[in-house]
Scaffold this active site. Structure first.
Site, short mmCIF file in Angstrom:
data_model
loop_
_atom_site.label_atom_id
_atom_site.label_comp_id
_atom_site.label_asym_id
_atom_site.label_seq_id
_atom_site.Cartn_x
_atom_site.Cartn_y
_atom_site.Cartn_z
CG HIS A 21 -1.68 -1.22 1.27
ND1 HIS A 21 -3.36 -0.99 1.21
CD2 HIS A 21 -1.76 -2.43 1.26
CE1 HIS A 21 -3.85 -2.21 1.34
NE2 HIS A 21 -2.85 -2.99 1.20
CG ASP A 126 -5.20 1.91 1.73
OD1 ASP A 126 -4.23 1.45 1.09
OD2 ASP A 126 -6.07 1.17 2.13
#
Ligand code: UDP
Length: 461
Positions: A21, A126
């Site tokens: 991520h 995110d």
């Protein structure tokens, strides 16, 4: 205080604290910096350091408009990973995931002055950090966007799976079972964290029309995307890679000596591990296949990768490395995957199918042998093999075996690496998609157009 406080539009990037991520949000920062936007990358000091250290393909020093801002996060001990666990999801990282909630207040303290000094503050976060979108609603000029680090196909699979009478993502495909993809704790965490995503103005995917146009379009018809945009902006990694590693290292010295397209690169990403029985079978399968291979054998990341600690030794069958020394190389520790995949000797990638690995392989024209372990990986594997046809199956998701036997591994490795009509078709298709990725970024290409529209939106007067 970060040094962009007088810019009219400032972009804050808030990644989820795990390698798969961190990388995409840093690559996305580069794309925005190329459009002359100042970007502040946020995270704990360890995760910011990790993102910088492991960055590949381009050089941060060429992008002075990207800065890093450390948010305070108290030390967070994690348990040892359990490679023998039936569920392969990296449960040992859960304390780090939970602790990321502590970034909420420091983020708020950053937003307050920035929103006062800038015309607009854009937070790209995110989806698992969607508290950022909730915080953004406190300020009139803060706008939040979610950056999903998974494929549109897997996102669609997850969402369809939640419906009462789930239909397949596409007619003729089975819907991948979510069973075994996550731990119960992580699913509860997702439930808590995902809530704020609907407050975002839209979602960005690291993808492009040529591979997932059908799925991004389908996603945008779902009720949760009403009044929210979906952008396919990918591959986000640069397609012209800047090399950084030492070309004289053992690894590249070995690769340089191998024939073109002959090596199978074997890696299960940053946070997965295989049981010791499975490692033995994989070793036997690779050995019996007779194919050249480069196997990255490493313990999963442990949250703070800089913390001193001893990873348990991962044992290989007695004498394995000596026996395969003519054809195979085992590397322990972190490797520069982008540079490996772009090396001419690499002709296949046995992968766990993390979305970054899939996109990297696809962008560099390397076909896959798929072995999903958890999370979005089973759906990505289906996308690679059944939809895009750039890979062969090694491990079927949901198959009965607890340990995949060497014979099956051997068969799939040969299926991908030995030239046959089938493997040549897969290679041809991979080469076509590599070109499609380049077209997506050419003038008028889907990703370039999508990035234009995103930048136009966030910089509007
Ligand atoms: N990676 C790498 N070297 C390694 C292991 C992983 O460079 O030894 C990189 C890989 O290129 C990718 C990321 O780490 O960018 C892993 O992300 P992915 O989504 O493929 O899998 P995850 O680690 O999240 O399961």
């Amino acid at each position: 205080m970060c040094r962009v406080s007088d810019a009219p539009v400032v972009v804050l990037m808030l990644p989820f604290p795990a390698q798969g991520h961190l990388t995409p949000l840093l690559h996305f920062s580069r794309l925005l910096a190329l459009r002359r936007l100042p970007v502040v990358f946020l995270g704990s000091s360890a995760h910011n350091r990790q993102a910088k250290l492991r960055l590949q393909g381009w050089n941060l020093t060429s992008f002075p408009s990207i800065s890093f801002h450390d948010l305070p996060l108290p030390p967070c001990p994690v348990p040892d990973p359990d490679p023998e666990s039936a569920i392969k999801f990296p449960a040992h990282l859960q304390p780090i995931f939970d602790a990321s909630d502590r970034l909420r207040d420091p983020l708020d303290q950053l937003l307050a002055p920035l929103s006062a000094s800038s015309r607009r503050v854009v937070v790209v976060h995110d989806p698992l950090m969607s508290f950022a979108a909730e915080l953004g609603t406190k300020y009139p000029n803060v706008e939040a966007f979610a950056f999903r680090c998974i494929s549109a196909f897997s996102s669609l699979s997850f969402q369809l799976n939640q419906q009462r009478d789930p239909k397949p993502v596409r007619q003729g495909l089975h819907l991948v079972s979510p069973k075994g993809c996550f731990t119960k704790e992580f699913l509860e965490f997702v439930h808590r964290r995902h809530h704020g995503v609907r407050l975002t103005k839209g979602e960005i995917f690291n993808t492009f029309h040529g591979i997932e146009g059908e799925f991004t379009e389908k996603l945008s018809t779902l009720p949760q995307y009403k009044d929210r945009r979906v952008w396919g902006i990918g591959p986000i990694m640069p397609l012209q890679l800047e090399k950084r590693s030492d070309p004289k290292s053992k690894l590249f010295h070995w690769l340089d000596k191998q024939p073109d397209g002959s090596v199978l690169y074997v890696s299960f990403g940053s946070n997965s591990s295989l049981s010791s029985a499975q490692i033995s079978e994989l070793a036997a399968g690779l050995e019996r296949s007779g194919q050249r291979f480069l196997w990255v054998l490493r313990a999963p990341d442990r949250g703070d990768i800089f913390k001193k600690g001893t990873d348990p030794e991962i044992r290989l069958p007695e004498g394995f490395e000596q026996r395969v020394s003519g054809t195979g190389l085992v590397v322990r520790g972190w490797v520069p995957q982008l540079e490996i995949l772009s090396h001419g000797a690499v002709g296949g990638f046995l992968s766990h199918c993390g979305w970054n690995s899939c996109m990297e392989s696809l962008s560099l024209g390397v076909p896959l042998a798929t072995w999903p372990l958890h999370s979005d990986q089973p759906a990505n594997a289906q996308l690679m093999t059944e939809v895009l046809k750039v890979g062969v199956v090694v491990s079927e998701w949901g198959a009965a075996e607890e340990v995949l036997p060497a014979e099956k591994i051997e068969r799939s490795v040969r299926q991908l690496m030995v030239p046959t009509n089938e493997s040549l078709d897969v290679r041809k298709r991979s080469a076509e998609l590599r070109e499609a990725a380049r077209h997506a970024w050419a003038r008028g290409g889907s990703s370039r157009t999508a990035l234009d529209s995103f930048v136009d939106l966030i910089t509007r007067p």
